[in-house]
Enzyme design. Structure first.
Site, PDB file in Angstrom:
ATOM      1  N   GLU A 273       0.856  -1.144  -0.090  1.00 52.65           N
ATOM      2  CA  GLU A 273       0.137  -0.102  -0.099  1.00 52.65           C
ATOM      3  C   GLU A 273       0.934   1.272  -0.092  1.00 52.65           C
ATOM      4  O   GLU A 273       1.694   1.401   0.873  1.00 52.65           O
ATOM      5  CB  GLU A 273      -0.835   0.142   1.312  1.00 52.65           C
ATOM      6  CG  GLU A 273      -2.065  -0.254   0.962  1.00 52.65           C
ATOM      7  CD  GLU A 273      -2.915  -0.055   2.429  1.00 52.65           C
ATOM      8  OE1 GLU A 273      -3.523   1.194   2.330  1.00 52.65           O
ATOM      9  OE2 GLU A 273      -3.057  -0.907   3.329  1.00 52.65           O
ATOM     10  N   ARG A 488       5.004 -13.632   9.357  1.00 56.78           N
ATOM     11  CA  ARG A 488       5.364 -12.277   8.900  1.00 56.78           C
ATOM     12  C   ARG A 488       6.780 -12.248   9.682  1.00 56.78           C
ATOM     13  O   ARG A 488       7.158 -13.057  10.740  1.00 56.78           O
ATOM     14  CB  ARG A 488       4.301 -11.295   9.806  1.00 56.78           C
ATOM     15  CG  ARG A 488       4.478  -9.904   8.759  1.00 56.78           C
ATOM     16  CD  ARG A 488       3.418  -9.036   9.620  1.00 56.78           C
ATOM     17  NE  ARG A 488       3.774  -8.763  10.998  1.00 56.78           N
ATOM     18  CZ  ARG A 488       3.042  -7.915  11.534  1.00 56.78           C
ATOM     19  NH1 ARG A 488       2.295  -7.145  10.920  1.00 56.78           N
ATOM     20  NH2 ARG A 488       3.415  -7.549  12.864  1.00 56.78           N
ATOM     21  N   LYS A 498       4.026   2.398  10.726  1.00 54.87           N
ATOM     22  CA  LYS A 498       4.130   3.683  10.483  1.00 54.87           C
ATOM     23  C   LYS A 498       3.494   4.666  11.474  1.00 54.87           C
ATOM     24  O   LYS A 498       4.400   5.607  11.884  1.00 54.87           O
ATOM     25  CB  LYS A 498       2.948   3.672   9.214  1.00 54.87           C
ATOM     26  CG  LYS A 498       2.983   5.086   8.481  1.00 54.87           C
ATOM     27  CD  LYS A 498       1.962   5.188   7.536  1.00 54.87           C
ATOM     28  CE  LYS A 498       1.903   6.717   7.020  1.00 54.87           C
ATOM     29  NZ  LYS A 498       0.459   7.054   6.349  1.00 54.87           N
TER      30      LYS A 498
END
Lengths: 777, 707
Positions: A273, A488, A498
């Protein structure tokens, strides 16, 4: 329960095995069905032990339960009599997921009715032994008998393995006679293989030395890691062979078309993204997707998942591409989810027409949390939804007044995920064209489908969305890729989200997104981590299904491995102590040759000046000799690295507080002197530079874990995470270095030139120390 | 925003209201929260009672507010404080989103209109859009600038003109801004957005903007019209329309008043239908009331076996008179008549049967008229609303809207001088009641968006009160539902007096129509058409002219005025009459026929031949043809159908001008052979005929190919 137990033991399972089986509901149910089926042919008592074993194995290995009856029947009719045939049969049903099964092809593939006579076995074994006779006679029983068995087997595909083995044993015995002493001695196998391994290692190093790059080696090593899970991946066009893949009546035709388009090539994609900076976790995704494609001569797309107009900024797009390229990968094509907005819209209209989606007016708040009430608009007429969806596109609803929802239940029980929502926000690529934007759930699989992705690799969090992924492709009758989830990559002692990094930047804890203490990819680059090292690290961590939490030192060790071979040595003194060599004349100057890589002098060298005044590390001199201290003291001379001199203290100059200001020493050639206990680095006529030393940003392993850090990650900052030395001294060989050039400061660590450097003053970041624990003296 | 807050201290409020206030103020001005939270310090938890302390508290609180507001004003003086409030950011964000949405909506609208390329464009409307945008951009300080774009009659002033500048100058003047209207006009011209239809503009006089249309654009629209046929302009939404018209009374003759209602209502319905609305045509016949008791009682006496043998009533009018006479003279009969009413109202089968028999006789008569005029209508008389009237009364009583007055129940509507009599003193209902019930039924059950009553203007006041009452009760919102009485004037004889037979009787409609047929035939024979046309064609022409003329004569006059019924005038084939238009139409139709061009050839030509508009008369005709949609739009707004008649007449005369000066077909004088066909002119003929045909259709006139 008891009935089942009896049923299972009736086919020859031991009671214990039967009980074990009962614990597995899925298996028991399949097995029960299978046995019931067989009973129709043979009656309740007609199942013999070998049939029972086949049934059990079939039940435990079969994925597609709709084939139970068919296979059980084949076993009952004694069409399938051996393990071999069963394996062939299972393979056959797996690769033919659609009805009807071609009986003839099935029987051919499984060798139904093939009878192997003992004579055939004898003949086959005889001819194989004849072929290897010479070597057999030479190596006798050290010969790998497996080869014989294998060849005989491939000659007689449906022969019973046991029979072949017996025949081989007998004929070998006949040929060689009984085993002798020498035959029983073990071969020195392990030793031999170790030699070979060393060979490889040496060879690889040579290769590196010659090419000066490691990339070829690294891809190989990544793929070695991938071998585990990725070897099980389906071939292009055989999506249905993957467990859990949903086969519809159109699947085969769609796969055929997919194969025509791709030509059987593997296609993957890296779909970030564009709303933030890539971090170490993304490096894994990049490596997996690009690496898997590369290793299989496939292609990999870089696709920006830019469906959310509010979060996207141009700077993220370029940064992402930069990082992918920095890691050494070239996307086959750079695509955007937004490229497909029109097509996605058309598909949404189609989805409504097919009765799989509807326009809903429930408010966002109503849908939050679990057990959200079902939509009262779920069953509204298709025509109505079509009109309303068009009105959504035309701006007739306010934000939140209407959504398009798909009629399906997700794994986690969430009902009817939203496919489209209204946002009166411009999109950086489509401008003001749209006011409805598709969601991840709707967009992702369709973009994969549009790009004919073969393997849609994603992290574990998306497992809950796999069924919706398949459902949507199938609801629209478009090509359906295979989604495969991996664990992950999580790193300790850092945060990557973020939001949290923004907090760190805002509160001034770090300087920016690329502060070398962070684990964003730009930060790692700035700190001096070579991309190869990051790739190697990803390879070492591997792609497993399970979550992995890794300590940063593993990454650092990968960095050392690469830099050891690539960062030229220089000498730098971080905390200088002036040393005057009194027995050299004032104007004395000589050039000292320093090899770039002492371990391999063939890789080049540079020269540094050596004059009457040099600087050494303050820590390399002590006034009082302690036990074990091997460097300079008034009593103990020390060698100067590369210079070929040994110096001895003559006088210690101090200030009023008694702090050592300068040393006066005499020197002599190291050939003439006694070999000193240690050699230290030094600089002469050096450049002044700034050096930034880093430590972990956080004190605790999991700064986001409230049980470890109750006051939040911002309370866990390591106060010593950055140490700036503004006037370190470095030898002149670094003059003219470019940003991100990497060096090993001998005995100090690996350093990389920071972008803050100016023509007047170089700034170096310490990438890593030379050793994992720099704590010792 | 600040004004509202400044006034706040004067608002009287009590303890309960206070928290809400606090919330509102807090939302508007986050920085005033701290102060608000400790207002009324000593009042909290204390009961109201001691007025002195009460007022002291209020006074103190007001002091506080004054302080805080002064502080606010101070802080507002510093622009830096302004920029940093969260609320402001939110509003800016919202504003950006609204602008974005507006843009999307505008585009959708364009897309919508572009999507119906088949429909005819309303040029005037399009010009209004274009100029509206330019006007708003030129004068952003005016909230609702006037928008006036009209077609121009004189070619030298362009095709359309925009006259807004003068009015805008006036409005600005009222605001204290003095601007020359010419300057405004110039600004408007400068701000004209890119568009497809304006060739050029020029400013004339004090600030008129003359608009010249692009010839290619007009030509393209004509081509579209020829290819797609006459299509209505795009419809925003398919609304439901109820047209209440004709509505004669059972057992009475239809008279010329009913004729007007029938013709006008039918034409209105046709207009709505053509434009794509969902139309319900309702015949609100008078089929209920005390007179039926009298009729049934008389029926029972005269035809005792009426239940088994259908009574041969030929002349219901005479039958009515007989019973009325008995009713007035015979007390017993009168009593029985009342009993019959009661029995009819309680739906006793024998009485219902009698009622039906009587109604059927009337229906047959009405139908004859409707057949002549080609009227489709659903009969839904007063009887239909019987039960509903009770509900309406109940609703009004429950809501306490009724007032008792000498036994009557009245509904007074504020602003209306006359009350509605909802229930009579004898408990019976009135027209007021039934019209209320009918209106309610049309709103709630029919779900009508538009309801139109076509009756004579004499009922205007009645409907005005009924509509006002319905709004008072809350049945509809005039902003959403359009309920209108389309009244019309009375029909006069040629002597300008009430239309009567020579003997002074009311004129029977069928007699009138039959006379029309006869006079139409006379006219045709006078013109010796009987020698040219086949007998079938002649009959067709006769009916077309007769009924067409009756309708057109009615429709071509402003319905509000009284109108003089004159067969001589309406059958005159000169002037604005159906006869003239029908002749003009057949003549246009004959042009192609005489040039041996069939329909297929014309259709093909429409696709391949550009419609040239170089000749002045071609240009004038082309523009006139394309005004059709704006004419319909106008009628939709004012329901005045004579505009359409005027337009058709203008079209026919414009066509004649064109035809006189532009050769369509050139023939050899001697042989009569066709030498040359100017196909684009044939197309103009075709387009004119198509529009005329559609116009006739809306007027309910059947044109014939030959006459």
């Amino acid at each position: 329960m008891a009935d089942c137990l009896t049923l299972f033991t009736s086919i020859g399972l031991s009671e214990q095995k039967a009980k074990e089986t009962l614990k597995n509901d899925a298996l028991s149910s399949v097995l029960k069905d299978a046995i019931t089926q067989v009973h129709q042919t043979h009656g309740a008592s007609g199942v013999d032990k070998s049939m029972g074993v086949l049934l059990y194995n079939m039940a435990s290995r079969l994925k597609d339960t709709k084939r139970v009856a068919f296979l059980a029947d084949s076993i009952a009719q004694r069409k399938l009599c051996t393990e071999l045939q069963l394996t062939a049969a299972l393979d056959f049903v797996k690769s033919h997921p659609q009805d009807p099964i071609n009986q003839k092809a099935f029987e051919e593939a499984c060798g139904v009715g093939v009878v192997i006579t003992p004579e055939q076995v004898e003949d086959a074994v005889e001819s194989v032994i004849k072929k290897h006779k010479e070597q057999l006679l030479k190596e006798r029983y050290h010969f790998n008998m497996g080869v014989l068995m294998g060849e005989a087997r491939s000659a007689l595909k449906w022969a019973d393995g046991k029979v072949i083995k017996n025949e081989v044993d007998m004929q070998v015995l006949h040929l060689l006679g009984p085993k002798t002493e020498a035959d029983l001695e073990k071969k020195s196998k392990p030793q031999k293989s170790k030699v070979a391994e060393n060979d490889v290692k040496v060879k690889r190093e040579e290769e590196v030395a010659v090419n000066g790059e490691v990339s070829t080696g690294e891809v190989k090593s990544l793929m070695e890691q991938l071998r585990g899970e990725a070897l099980k991946f389906h071939k292009a066009g055989e999506n249905f062979k993957t467990e859990g893949y949903v086969v519809t009546p159109n699947t085969m035709a769609l796969l055929k078309k997919h194969l025509e388009i791709t030509g059987g090539q593997i296609r993957t994609r890296f779909p970030p993204e564009p709303n933030g900076i890539l971090h170490i976790g993304h490096a894994k995704a990049i490596n997996f997707n690009f690496g898997y494609a590369k290793a299989n001569s496939g292609i990999c797309f870089l696709r920006y998942d830019d469906t959310n107009p509010e979060k996207e900024e141009e700077k993220y797009f370029t940064a992402i591409k930069d990082m992918v390229e920095w890691l050494g990968y070239t996307p086959y094509a750079v695509t955007h989810a937004s490229d497909n907005f029109q097509q996605l819209y058309n598909l949404a209209v189609d989805l409504i027409r097919r009765g799989h989606a509807y326009v809903c007016h429930q408010k966002g708040e109503e849908l939050k949390g679990h057990n959200a009430p079902p939509s009262p608009w779920r069953d509204r007429p298709i025509e109505e939804s079509l009109v309303l969806f068009e009105r959504m596109r035309k701006g007739l609803f306010a934000e939140g007044e209407a959504t398009l929802r798909m009629k399906m239940v997700m794994e986690d029980g969430k009902m009817d995920p939203v496919a489209y929502r209204i946002k009166y926000t411009a999109h950086h690529r489509t401008g003001d064209e749209w006011c409805i934007y598709p969601t991840y759930d709707y967009t992702h699989c369709l973009c994969d489908s549009i790009e004919n992705i073969t393997h849609s690799l994603c992290t574990k969090e998306f497992q809950a969305r796999r069924s919706s992924y398949y459902w949507l492709c199938n609801a629209l009758d478009v090509y359906c890729p295979v989604q495969w989830e991996y664990g992950r990559l999580n790193l300790t002692y850092t945060v990557v989200s973020k939001r949290k990094i923004i907090k760190l930047v805002e509160t001034g804890v770090v300087r920016d997104w690329d502060d070398p203490r962070l684990f964003t990819l730009t930060a790692l680059r700035r700190r001096g981590f070579p991309p190869e090292a990051i790739n190697n690290f990803c390879a070492r961590v591997g792609v497993t299904v399970s979550q992995t939490t890794t300590e940063p030192h593993l990454l650092e060790s990968c960095v050392r491995d690469v830099l050891n071979d690539t960062a030229p040595r220089v000498m730098a003194v971080l905390e200088p102590l002036k040393v005057t060599i009194t027995n050299l004349p004032e104007s004395s100057q000589s050039d000292v040759r320093v090899p770039d890589f002492p371990a391999n002098e063939a890789k080049g060298s540079h020269t540094v000046p050596f004059t009457r005044t040099i600087f050494i590390e303050q820590s390399d001199f002590r006034e009082v000799l302690e036990k074990g201290y091997k460097r300079l003291t008034p009593e103990q001379p020390v060698g100067l690295r590369h210079a070929g001199f040994v110096i001895s203290v003559q006088k210690v100059l101090k200030d009023a507080q008694g702090k050592v200001l300068e040393l006066e020493v005499s020197c002599c050639s190291s050939d003439a002197a006694e070999k000193p206990k240690a050699f230290i680095h030094w600089v002469s006529r050096p450049l002044v530079c700034e050096v930034r030393l880093y430590e972990r940003l956080f004190q605790h392993k999991h700064p986001e874990d409230p049980s470890e850090v109750p006051n939040g990650f911002l309370s866990d900052i390591n106060p010593n995470s950055l140490h700036v030395i503004s006037s370190a001294l470095v030898d002149t060989s670094v003059k003219g270095a470019k940003v991100f050039d990497k060096f090993q400061f001998e005995r100090v660590g690996y350093f990389s030139l920071d972008p803050d450097s100016t023509a007047d003053k170089l700034v170096f970041n310490r990438t890593v120390t030379l050793k994992e624990d720099p704590g010792k003296i | 925003m600040s004004a509202r807050v400044l006034f706040r201290p004067t608002i009287q409020y009590n303890e309960e209201a206070e928290p809400e206030m606090r919330l509102k103020v807090g939302n508007l001005f986050p920085f005033s929260q701290c102060f608000i939270s400790h207002e009324f310090p000593q009042l909290s938890g204390k009961k109201m009672g001691d007025p002195v302390s009460d007022y002291t508290a209020r006074l103190q609180q007001q002091e506080h507010e004054i302080q805080s507001l002064s502080a606010e004003i101070e802080s507002l003086k510093n622009p830096q404080n302004l920029s940093s409030t969260q609320r402001l950011d939110e509003l800016r964000e919202e504003n950006a989103r609204l602008k974005y949405r507006l843009n999307i909506l505008k585009r959708s609208l364009q897309e919508e209109s572009a999507r119906c390329p088949k429909s005819m464009m309303n040029i005037n409307q399009r010009l209004q859009e274009v100029f509206g945008e330019a006007i708003r951009a030129s004068c952003p300080e005016l909230d609702n600038p006037p928008l006036a774009v009209t077609p121009n009659q004189q070619a030298k002033f362009g095709d359309y003109q925009c006259n807004s500048a003068m009015a805008m100058a006036q409005m600005l003047k009222a605001k204290g801004i003095k601007v020359n209207p010419r300057e405004i006009a110039e600004k408007i011209v400068q701000n004209l957005p890119d568009n497809e239809l304006v060739e050029k503009t020029e400013i004339a006089g004090p600030g008129f903007i003359n608009i010249h249309l692009k010839r290619t654009f007009v030509s393209k629209l004509l081509t579209n019209l020829l290819i797609n046929g006459v299509q209505p302009p795009p419809l925003a939404s398919r609304k439901r329309v109820v047209v209440d018209f004709s509505s004669p009374n059972i057992a009475k003759e239809m008279h010329v008043g009913h004729l007007r209602s029938t013709i006008i209502g039918d034409s209105m319905s046709r207009l709505f239908e053509f434009l794509g609305y969902d139309v319900v045509r309702l015949n609100h016949v008078g089929d209920w009331g005390t007179q039926f008791g009298m009729l049934i009682a008389h029926l029972q006496d005269k035809f005792p076996d009426y239940l088994t043998v259908s009574p041969p009533i030929q002349d219901l009018q005479a039958f009515y008179k007989e019973s009325k006479k008995r009713f007035d003279e015979d007390e017993d009969f009168k009593k029985r008549a009342y009993q019959c009413v009661v029995k009819l109202q309680s739906k006793e089968p024998d009485f219902i049967k009698g009622w039906n028999l009587i109604c059927d006789v009337s229906r047959k008569e009405f139908q004859k008229v409707y057949d002549c005029l080609g009227i489709q209508i659903i009969e839904r008389g007063e009887s239909f609303y019987q039960e509903m009237m009770m509900e309406v009364v109940k609703e009004l009583e429950e809501r306490g809207l009724l007032e008792l007055d000498e036994g009557r129940k009245l509904l007074f509507v504020p602003g209306q001088s006359i009350p509605l009599t909802v229930v009579k003193s004898d408990g019976g209902y009135t027209y007021d009641t039934s019209d209320l019930a009918a209106l309610r039924q049309r709103i709630y059950d029919e779900k009508a968006d538009i309801i139109i009553y076509v009756t004579d203007s004499g009922q205007g006041t009645h409907f005005q009160v009924v509509f006002a009452a319905a709004q008072l009760i809350g049945w509809y919102d005039p902003q959403v539902t359009r309920v209108e009485h389309a009244g019309f004037g009375v029909v006069l004889g040629e002597d300008k007096k009430k239309f009567k037979t020579r003997s002074g009787d009311t004129v029977r409609l069928m007699d009138l129509l039959e006379e029309g047929l006869k006079r139409s035939m006379d006219k045709l024979q006078e013109k010796e058409r009987d020698k040219v046309l086949s007998p079938e064609e002649l009959t067709k022409a006769q009916r077309s002219v007769a009924f067409g003329c009756v309708k057109y004569a009615d429709l071509s006059h402003n319905r509000i005025n009284d109108y003089v019924f004159s067969f001589d005038k309406m059958l005159d084939d000169r002037g604005n009459t159906a006869a003239y238009l029908l002749y003009a139409y057949t003549r246009i139709r004959s042009i192609a026929r005489l040039a041996n061009i069939d329909e297929a050839a014309l259709r093909k030509a429409a696709e391949t031949t550009e419609v040239l508009l170089d000749h002045d008369k071609e240009w004038k005709l082309g523009k006139c043809i394309l005004r059709f949609p704006e004419i319909l739009q106008k009628i939709l707004d004012d329901l005045l159908l004579h505009t359409l008649c005027d337009y058709l007449y203008e079209l026919a005369t414009t066509f004649t001008e064109f035809y006189d000066s532009c050769y369509c077909v050139e023939k050899d004088r001697k042989t009569g052979e066709v030498v040359k066909v100017n196909m684009w002119r044939m197309l103009l003929c075709e387009a004119t005929a198509a529009i005329m045909a559609q116009g006739f259709d809306i007027l309910g006139i059947n044109p014939v190919q030959r006459m």
